[in-house]
Design a protein around this motif. Structure first.
Motif, mmCIF file in Angstrom:
data_model
loop_
_atom_site.group_PDB
_atom_site.id
_atom_site.type_symbol
_atom_site.label_atom_id
_atom_site.label_comp_id
_atom_site.label_asym_id
_atom_site.label_seq_id
_atom_site.Cartn_x
_atom_site.Cartn_y
_atom_site.Cartn_z
ATOM 1 N N ALA A 109 0.829 -1.209 0.000
ATOM 2 C CA ALA A 109 0.000 0.000 0.000
ATOM 3 C C ALA A 109 0.862 1.258 0.000
ATOM 4 O O ALA A 109 0.609 2.197 -0.753
ATOM 5 C CB ALA A 109 -0.941 -0.008 1.204
ATOM 6 N N ALA A 110 1.884 1.274 0.842
ATOM 7 C CA ALA A 110 2.759 2.444 0.934
ATOM 8 C C ALA A 110 3.542 2.662 -0.358
ATOM 9 O O ALA A 110 3.843 3.797 -0.725
ATOM 10 C CB ALA A 110 3.714 2.288 2.114
ATOM 11 N N ALA A 111 3.857 1.580 -1.039
ATOM 12 C CA ALA A 111 4.620 1.673 -2.286
ATOM 13 C C ALA A 111 3.730 1.945 -3.496
ATOM 14 O O ALA A 111 4.229 2.032 -4.615
ATOM 15 C CB ALA A 111 5.413 0.385 -2.504
ATOM 16 N N ARG A 159 0.978 0.031 -4.539
ATOM 17 C CA ARG A 159 0.522 -1.186 -5.211
ATOM 18 C C ARG A 159 -0.774 -1.658 -4.538
ATOM 19 O O ARG A 159 -0.774 -2.612 -3.755
ATOM 20 C CB ARG A 159 1.603 -2.256 -5.139
ATOM 21 C CG ARG A 159 2.908 -1.862 -5.826
ATOM 22 C CD ARG A 159 3.940 -2.977 -5.846
ATOM 23 N NE ARG A 159 4.400 -3.389 -4.543
ATOM 24 C CZ ARG A 159 5.537 -2.974 -3.960
ATOM 25 N NH1 ARG A 159 6.319 -2.117 -4.583
ATOM 26 N NH2 ARG A 159 5.885 -3.417 -2.779
ATOM 27 N N PRO A 160 -1.901 -0.979 -4.804
ATOM 28 C CA PRO A 160 -3.139 -1.264 -4.064
ATOM 29 C C PRO A 160 -3.699 -2.669 -4.259
ATOM 30 O O PRO A 160 -4.234 -3.247 -3.312
ATOM 31 C CB PRO A 160 -4.112 -0.190 -4.561
ATOM 32 C CG PRO A 160 -3.557 0.277 -5.849
ATOM 33 C CD PRO A 160 -2.076 0.095 -5.778
ATOM 34 N N ALA A 161 -3.627 -3.218 -5.449
ATOM 35 C CA ALA A 161 -4.193 -4.563 -5.675
ATOM 36 C C ALA A 161 -3.450 -5.599 -4.832
ATOM 37 O O ALA A 161 -4.076 -6.462 -4.199
ATOM 38 C CB ALA A 161 -4.125 -4.928 -7.162
ATOM 39 N N GLU A 162 -2.128 -5.506 -4.805
ATOM 40 C CA GLU A 162 -1.333 -6.431 -3.998
ATOM 41 C C GLU A 162 -1.602 -6.214 -2.503
ATOM 42 O O GLU A 162 -1.641 -7.157 -1.728
ATOM 43 C CB GLU A 162 0.160 -6.267 -4.282
ATOM 44 C CG GLU A 162 0.566 -6.694 -5.683
ATOM 45 C CD GLU A 162 0.522 -5.541 -6.689
ATOM 46 O OE1 GLU A 162 -0.163 -4.521 -6.436
ATOM 47 O OE2 GLU A 162 1.178 -5.673 -7.733
ATOM 48 N N ALA A 163 -1.798 -4.939 -2.110
ATOM 49 C CA ALA A 163 -2.089 -4.636 -0.707
ATOM 50 C C ALA A 163 -3.391 -5.281 -0.275
ATOM 51 O O ALA A 163 -3.464 -5.939 0.771
ATOM 52 C CB ALA A 163 -2.140 -3.121 -0.492
#
Length: 190
Positions: free
Chosen positions: A159-161, A163-167
């Motif tokens: 999320a911080a990087a 990458r919402p789907a992976e988060a």
């Protein structure tokens, strides 16, 4: 009360320092000293753009967190931030000390996943997302009972990087673990 917490963590650093100079340092005492240093550094670094201010991990600083929901699912709102750009705070010395102690603990036992997870959290605090990702991937191989906490942390790193789907995927997986359910569900709601 951050001032009281800081005094307690400074006392812990002194206690672990005395132990490590008097007796042979162990991976546990090095890890615990790293945690004390990390907490001190995170308190100094916690600004509103810090992943440890926004998300729920065991290193998070939760001041008025509940009123600052940010969507992990909307990529346009979440942009990875890095240290060193104009006006950002310098990295506290305590963060570098924490990294040093976690690495010493791992030098004694490379399979000690607690130190590896804590090292990933410190890299997250520094906004070094590539290092945090690489470190947490190694911890996942050794996870054992802490698999939920590691999945939650992986979600925070994603999320911080930006990458919402992976988060979302990591938070959903972490929410299946009883010990990580509360933190993962909170983070998934962001």
């Amino acid at each position: 009360d951050l001032a009281a917490a800081e005094r307690l963590y400074r006392g812990a650093v002194e206690d672990f320092g005395r132990f490590n100079t008097t007796l042979k340092p162990t991976k546990e005492t090095l890890n615990n000293m790293g945690i004390a240093f990390a907490k001190l550094g995170v308190y100094r670094m916690a600004d509103k753009e810090s992943p440890l201010y926004t998300y729920n991990t065991h290193f998070s600083v939760e001041r008025d967190l509940a009123v600052k929901f940010m969507s992990v699912r909307r990529e346009s709102q979440r942009v990875a931030k890095t240290r060193g750009a104009g006006g950002s705070k310098p990295i506290p010395r305590e963060i570098e000390q924490a990294i040093k102690h976690f690495k010493k603990a791992l030098a004694l036992d490379s399979s000690y996943h607690k130190a590896r997870v804590n090292l990933a959290l410190v890299y997250l605090a520094k906004r070094q997302y590539a290092e945090a990702t690489k470190t947490i991937e190694k911890a996942d191989e050794l996870a054992g009972a802490d698999v939920g906490r590691i999945r939650n942390l992986r979600g925070v790193i994603h999320a911080a990087a930006g990458r919402p789907a992976e988060a979302v995927s990591s938070f959903e997986a972490a929410s299946q673990d009883e010990d990580a359910r509360a933190a993962a569900t909170f983070n998934l709601g962001l």
